[in-house]
Structure formats: C-alpha cells, structure tokens
Design a protein around this motif. Structure first.
Motif, PDB file in Angstrom:
ATOM      1  N   UNK A 169       5.797 -20.977  14.379  1.00 30.73           N
ATOM      2  CA  UNK A 169       5.753 -20.459  15.434  1.00 30.73           C
ATOM      3  C   UNK A 169       5.894 -19.036  15.434  1.00 30.73           C
ATOM      4  N   UNK A 170       4.743 -18.107  16.313  1.00 27.79           N
ATOM      5  CA  UNK A 170       4.523 -16.885  16.332  1.00 27.79           C
ATOM      6  C   UNK A 170       5.196 -15.906  16.527  1.00 27.79           C
ATOM      7  N   UNK A 171       4.813 -15.352  15.950  1.00 26.53           N
ATOM      8  CA  UNK A 171       6.564 -14.033  15.783  1.00 26.53           C
ATOM      9  C   UNK A 171       5.559 -12.656  15.278  1.00 26.53           C
ATOM     10  N   UNK A 172       6.917 -11.879  15.763  1.00 30.06           N
ATOM     11  CA  UNK A 172       5.810  -9.975  15.540  1.00 30.06           C
ATOM     12  C   UNK A 172       6.282  -9.393  15.119  1.00 30.06           C
ATOM     13  N   UNK A 173       6.348  -8.169  14.927  1.00 30.61           N
ATOM     14  CA  UNK A 173       6.866  -7.056  13.989  1.00 30.61           C
ATOM     15  C   UNK A 173       8.522  -7.161  14.803  1.00 30.61           C
ATOM     16  N   UNK A 174       9.004  -7.994  15.862  1.00 31.39           N
ATOM     17  CA  UNK A 174       9.811  -7.264  16.366  1.00 31.39           C
ATOM     18  C   UNK A 174      10.841  -8.517  15.637  1.00 31.39           C
ATOM     19  N   UNK A 175      10.073  -9.644  15.605  1.00 32.40           N
ATOM     20  CA  UNK A 175      11.135 -11.073  14.868  1.00 32.40           C
ATOM     21  C   UNK A 175      11.731 -10.310  13.378  1.00 32.40           C
ATOM     22  N   UNK A 176      10.469  -9.916  12.899  1.00 33.62           N
ATOM     23  CA  UNK A 176      10.923  -9.198  11.423  1.00 33.62           C
ATOM     24  C   UNK A 176      12.096  -8.257  11.384  1.00 33.62           C
ATOM     25  N   UNK A 177      11.587  -7.544  12.074  1.00 30.81           N
ATOM     26  CA  UNK A 177      12.980  -6.293  12.409  1.00 30.81           C
ATOM     27  C   UNK A 177      14.266  -7.200  12.381  1.00 30.81           C
ATOM     28  N   UNK A 178      14.441  -8.123  13.939  1.00 25.04           N
ATOM     29  CA  UNK A 178      15.468  -8.681  14.082  1.00 25.04           C
ATOM     30  C   UNK A 178      15.908  -9.582  12.959  1.00 25.04           C
ATOM     31  N   UNK A 185      18.719   9.025  -1.550  1.00 29.04           N
ATOM     32  CA  UNK A 185      18.903   8.980   0.051  1.00 29.04           C
ATOM     33  C   UNK A 185      16.423   9.037  -0.032  1.00 29.04           C
ATOM     34  N   UNK A 186      15.751   9.756  -0.832  1.00 28.71           N
ATOM     35  CA  UNK A 186      14.855   9.932  -0.405  1.00 28.71           C
ATOM     36  C   UNK A 186      13.796   9.137  -0.335  1.00 28.71           C
ATOM     37  N   UNK A 187      13.393   8.691   0.179  1.00 26.03           N
ATOM     38  CA  UNK A 187      12.184   8.078   0.727  1.00 26.03           C
ATOM     39  C   UNK A 187      11.261   7.678  -0.220  1.00 26.03           C
ATOM     40  N   UNK A 188      10.926   8.588  -1.353  1.00 31.75           N
ATOM     41  CA  UNK A 188      10.171   8.578  -1.840  1.00 31.75           C
ATOM     42  C   UNK A 188       9.906   8.248  -3.441  1.00 31.75           C
ATOM     43  N   UNK A 189      11.580   8.467  -3.617  1.00 34.44           N
ATOM     44  CA  UNK A 189      12.023   7.322  -4.348  1.00 34.44           C
ATOM     45  C   UNK A 189      12.016   5.879  -4.416  1.00 34.44           C
ATOM     46  N   UNK A 192       1.069  -1.508  -0.386  1.00 32.20           N
ATOM     47  CA  UNK A 192      -0.432   0.325   0.019  1.00 32.20           C
ATOM     48  C   UNK A 192       0.756   1.434  -0.426  1.00 32.20           C
ATOM     49  N   UNK A 193       0.488   2.393  -0.640  1.00 30.30           N
ATOM     50  CA  UNK A 193       1.224   3.359  -1.041  1.00 30.30           C
ATOM     51  C   UNK A 193       1.187   4.385   0.700  1.00 30.30           C
ATOM     52  N   UNK A 194       2.529   4.730   1.033  1.00 30.24           N
ATOM     53  CA  UNK A 194       2.181   5.495   2.439  1.00 30.24           C
ATOM     54  C   UNK A 194       2.160   6.500   2.262  1.00 30.24           C
ATOM     55  N   UNK A 195       1.876   7.672   3.305  1.00 31.34           N
ATOM     56  CA  UNK A 195       1.751   8.713   3.063  1.00 31.34           C
ATOM     57  C   UNK A 195       2.688   9.582   2.940  1.00 31.34           C
ATOM     58  N   UNK A 196       3.761   9.458   3.012  1.00 27.49           N
ATOM     59  CA  UNK A 196       5.433  10.211   2.248  1.00 27.49           C
ATOM     60  C   UNK A 196       4.983   9.855   0.895  1.00 27.49           C
ATOM     61  N   UNK A 232      12.472   2.641   8.331  1.00 26.37           N
ATOM     62  CA  UNK A 232      11.928   1.544   8.519  1.00 26.37           C
ATOM     63  C   UNK A 232      10.905   0.795   9.154  1.00 26.37           C
ATOM     64  N   UNK A 233       9.163   1.847   9.382  1.00 25.36           N
ATOM     65  CA  UNK A 233       8.803   1.308   8.654  1.00 25.36           C
ATOM     66  C   UNK A 233       8.769   0.710   7.453  1.00 25.36           C
ATOM     67  N   UNK A 234       8.562   0.907   6.157  1.00 21.32           N
ATOM     68  CA  UNK A 234       8.434   0.516   4.971  1.00 21.32           C
ATOM     69  C   UNK A 234       9.088  -1.342   4.850  1.00 21.32           C
ATOM     70  N   UNK A 235      10.740  -0.756   5.685  1.00 29.40           N
ATOM     71  CA  UNK A 235      11.279  -1.781   5.520  1.00 29.40           C
ATOM     72  C   UNK A 235      10.089  -3.531   5.445  1.00 29.40           C
TER      73      UNK A 235
END
Length: 497
Positions: free
Chosen positions: A341-350, A129-133, A66-70, A94-97
């Motif tokens: 196994x049950x996972x959350x965004x913390x696991x994905x970030x790791x 550098x640009x997140x929009x790019x 989905x298209x982010x607000x930025x 980080x949120x996009x990753x």
C-alpha cells in the motif's frame, strides 16, 4: 497462543528444491521485514542458495544511513535556551528515527541485522542523551552488522554511547568500575557465567580503564587518559601482562573462541530460526554447533555463518515456518511490505509510535539485557493494542484509496482473481499468502470465507440471471478484501512469522 516446540530435525545440508511461495515468503519475513507479493513471486522457483547469496551480498554492500549535519555536534552547537534546545534535539532525533525505520523497511537483511545487534549491544538513549552519540552508535551497528564480530566487539565498546551507558567513562585505574567488563562477557560475548570468573572481570576492568576524559562541553567525545589507566600487571583468562583495551579483545577471542562462537550462534539461531534452542525432539544444538564451527573457521566473519544457515534444509523445514511471534516492528512493517500500500513518512512515524506503545521503543530496549522477544510480545494489553492499531492503519489505507485492496487481492490470487467466480477460492489464496501457514483447519477457513462474502449482494455464483462475481470486476471487491484483512489481523496466526 500455542507455544511451539522445536521438532526440526533437518540438517545444515543445502536446501536444493526450487523455492515455493511458502518458503519464499518465509525467507523474506526472516531475513528482512518481508517483501511485496511481486518480489516474493519472483523468488518462487529460484534456487535458495543463489537467492540467499544475493540477499547477503546486498547486506554486505549496503551503506549506512547518510551522516546527518548534527553528527558531531556538542552542546555548544545547540541554542542556549533550554526549550529551544530541547525542541531541536527532539526534532533531530525524530528525523533520525524516521530514516532508520525506513531503512528497516527497505534494506532487508542489512538493517534487520543492525536492529538485531541493537538488542545485543544494548544502550539506552535516555542515559547518554546526546544525538551525536546516538548517530555514532547506530553507524557502528550498521557498519559491522554483517562484518567481523571481533572488530564489532572492539569498536562498540569505545562508542560514546556505550562508554556512558555501561560506566566506562567512570572507570579510573585507581578506582575501577566493573560494569562494562561484566557485560562484555555476560551479555556481549560469552553468556552468563560461561568461561569467566569474578577475578577475570576485576582484572578486565583494570585493563579497560582510562577512557574517562569527557571534555568541558557536554556531548564531547570521550578520549583516553593515560594517567587514568591502570598500568600494572593483570591476569585475564590465565594470561598475565600490562594489558589495555586492545589486549582484552585479543585475549578474549584467542582464549574463548569456541565459547564466543557458540553463544553468538545460539542467539542468531533463536532470532532467525526458532526461539526454542533447548529442544529435546529437534536438531537445534547440532545446528548451532555447526554454525559455531563455521564462525571460528572464518575468523568470526558473520556473513559465512548466515549464508550457511539461510541456505540450509533446517532453515526451510516446515517446522521452522510460522513459529516466531512477530515483534511490534515485524507486525507493522511486514503488513506494509506485503500489502504494498502507498505510504508516507506519517505512516512510518505512526509505526514508530505504535511499536513504542507495544514496548519496542526505537533506540531504547527495556534494559541492558534487551527485549526478550517472542512470548513477551503478547499479553492481554499488547494483543488488544495490536488489533486496534492495525485496524486503524488498514482503515486509513482503505479511505485513502480503496482500490489498493483489489490490487492486493489480484496480486496474490493472480489468474484466479481474474477468472474465478468462486470467492472462496480467491479468499483461500489471500489467506494462505498473508498467514505463514494458513488457518488452523477448514472450519476456520469457513469463518474467513463468510467474512469475505459478507455485506455483499448474494449474487456470487453463476446461474440463472445472476451476475458472475470476479475479484477483478466486482464493484465491492475492494471492500471484501478489506474486510478479510481486518479479520485476519485479529487471528493468532497473523501474529506469527
């Protein structure tokens, strides 16, 4: 680790036998980042062609992130304060990753391909550098990942990320920059030195000139300036005219269609089937040639080529199974999918962090040629890093809910886990599911069986007054499965898919 020579002599003829567990696992490990035991078990007995069509259709119809607000922000939309701006940029990134990594985990072939193409049409985030790019670039990869390759090549070259990364924004007609023209042929479409000359590069650079208007605000989209375009005649692949960007793409695909098809199909083959395409004993070159013929015949649509390959006897041959070294993302995401196994965004970030430490940083391949994959993923430091990080993850899952390990063992072993009083029988089933082709020999199995039985009372077998062991009922069974998984994660076979 042994280097696997490609001895696969099977053809592109359809694989018609019902899928067994080995080949169902192989299919999901290659087309995506594996699947749960339940999903793989559901595939057992199915027709390969039917299942492949379903997975390819799913990829064709998969929507991008989905298209982010930025998505269209320029520098003017960020805080003026440098620290605040940097913090917001990093948060968005980080949120996009995180969203993209979750897509790789869940979108099977769709984001397996978008990730593959990110290592073909390479850009590096630190350059632009640009997140929009970044969003525009990833969106282009996702929309075209299993679409038309000619359209893909045309669109990717005009993304802001690519224009900055390969110096298109500095390509003025009166002073052409050859960087993108060179990589268009060498890396993106034809292969190094294959079917083009230095003069073709020089003339192509002139035709691509003019996309240099960058606006006055940082991160503004690049636009075309007619007065910065070389309006003179250019000769590309023997064709002379006042060519522009679209003409370059047209001439390239008209004049070098066979070279493009062979180059791209070779890359697809080495990524999905076997890293060794220059075999002496096998049939890889004939397979690539057949794929290339299909590619050209279908006007460079990617899906028909993949359908043909993934349905083939060659893809499901024993010689194609367990011969590719897992990338860092394969290493972690396969484990997550297969254990369920049950996972959350913390696991994905790791996982994102761990993969970066092992030289696979999301959105940032090492250079314009991308990650070279396979054997480069394994050296002394990287293998130790794999061991330590996967052990940490497995321990965290055990601490969070150790019964997950019993559930994993039962899902793999089925009725044997419920009724067998012989732990070696159950351990073998777990080993043969987790590892693409099991362990090397019986002595290696014996070592793993001993691990599975260790640190548990010696009362496994029926007889006398001893209590009977089963995976389903034994109190310490979760720990047994945990110990076995920790042991398997250090084996060479665990590094393969």
């Amino acid at each position: 680790m042994e280097y696997f020579i490609n001895c696969n002599t099977s053809t592109l003829a359809p694989y018609n036998a019902p899928l067994d567990q080995l080949r169902a696992s192989h299919l999901y490990r290659r087309l995506g980042f594996s699947a749960s035991v339940e999903t793989i078990n559901q595939a057992v007995g199915q027709n390969a062609g039917t299942l492949v069509d379903s997975l390819v259709d799913q990829a064709v119809n998969m929507a991008p992130i989905p298209t982010p607000a930025w998505a269209n922000w320029t520098n003017a939309d960020y805080p003026a304060d440098d620290d605040a701006r940097r913090q917001l940029v990093n948060q968005q990134r980080s949120e996009f990753a995180l969203n993209y990594a979750n897509g790789m985990l869940n979108n099977n072939l769709s984001d397996r391909l978008s990730f593959f193409w990110s290592n073909h049409f390479v850009t590096e985030l630190d350059v632009y550098e640009c997140n929009s790019f970044l969003y525009e670039y990833i969106n282009c990869l996702q929309r075209n990942a299993i679409g038309n390759f000619r359209t893909f090549v045309s669109e990717i070259g005009l993304t802001n990320a690519m224009l900055y990364y390969l110096d298109g924004v500095y390509n003025n007609g009166n002073n052409p920059n050859e960087n993108y023209a060179r990589e268009l042929y060498e890396l993106f479409s034809l292969g190094d030195g294959n079917g083009y000359t230095e003069d073709d590069i020089i003339e192509t650079a002139k035709a691509l000139s003019g996309y240099v208007e960058r606006g006055e605000i940082g991160c503004s989209p690049v636009t075309f300036r007619a007065d910065a375009h070389d309006a003179g005649a250019k000769t590309i692949f023997g064709q002379t005219g006042n060519w522009g960007y679209d003409d370059v793409i047209t001439i390239l695909f008209q004049q070098r269609s066979n070279e493009i098809a062979s180059f791209i199909c070779l890359k697809l083959y080495e990524f999905f089937v076997h890293p060794d395409s220059n075999d002496d004993a096998g049939n890889a070159q004939a397979i690539i040639s057949g794929m290339a013929t299909t590619f050209v015949a279908n006007n460079f649509e990617i899906a028909p080529v993949l359908r043909q390959l993934f349905k083939s006897e060659h893809f499901f041959d024993d010689e194609a199974i367990g011969v590719i070294i897992k990338s860092p993302y394969d290493f972690y995401l396969n484990t997550l999918k297969e254990t369920n196994f049950a996972y959350n965004d913390t696991i994905i970030s790791e996982i994102i962090n761990y993969s970066g430490l092992l030289s696979q940083e999301l959105f940032d391949p090492v250079d314009v040629a991308g990650w070279q994959r396979n054997r480069t993923w394994i050296n002394t430091n990287f293998i130790i890093g794999r061991w330590l990080t996967i052990e940490s993850m497995l321990e965290a899952f055990y601490q969070a809910n150790n019964e997950q390990y019993r559930d994993l063992g039962l899902s793999i072993s089925g009725n044997a886990g419920l009724t067998s009083t012989n732990p070696d029988v159950v351990a073998r089933l777990i080993i043969d599911f987790i590892l693409p082709k099991g362990l090397l020999n019986e002595s290696e199995y014996d070592k793993a069986f001993a691990i599975f039985r260790s640190d548990v009372e010696e009362v496994y077998y029926e007889g006398g007054n001893q209590e009977s062991w089963t995976l389903a009922t034994w109190p310490q069974a979760p720990y047994q499965v945990y110990l076995l998984m920790q042991y398997l994660a250090r084996q060479p076979e665990f590094q393969l898919k």
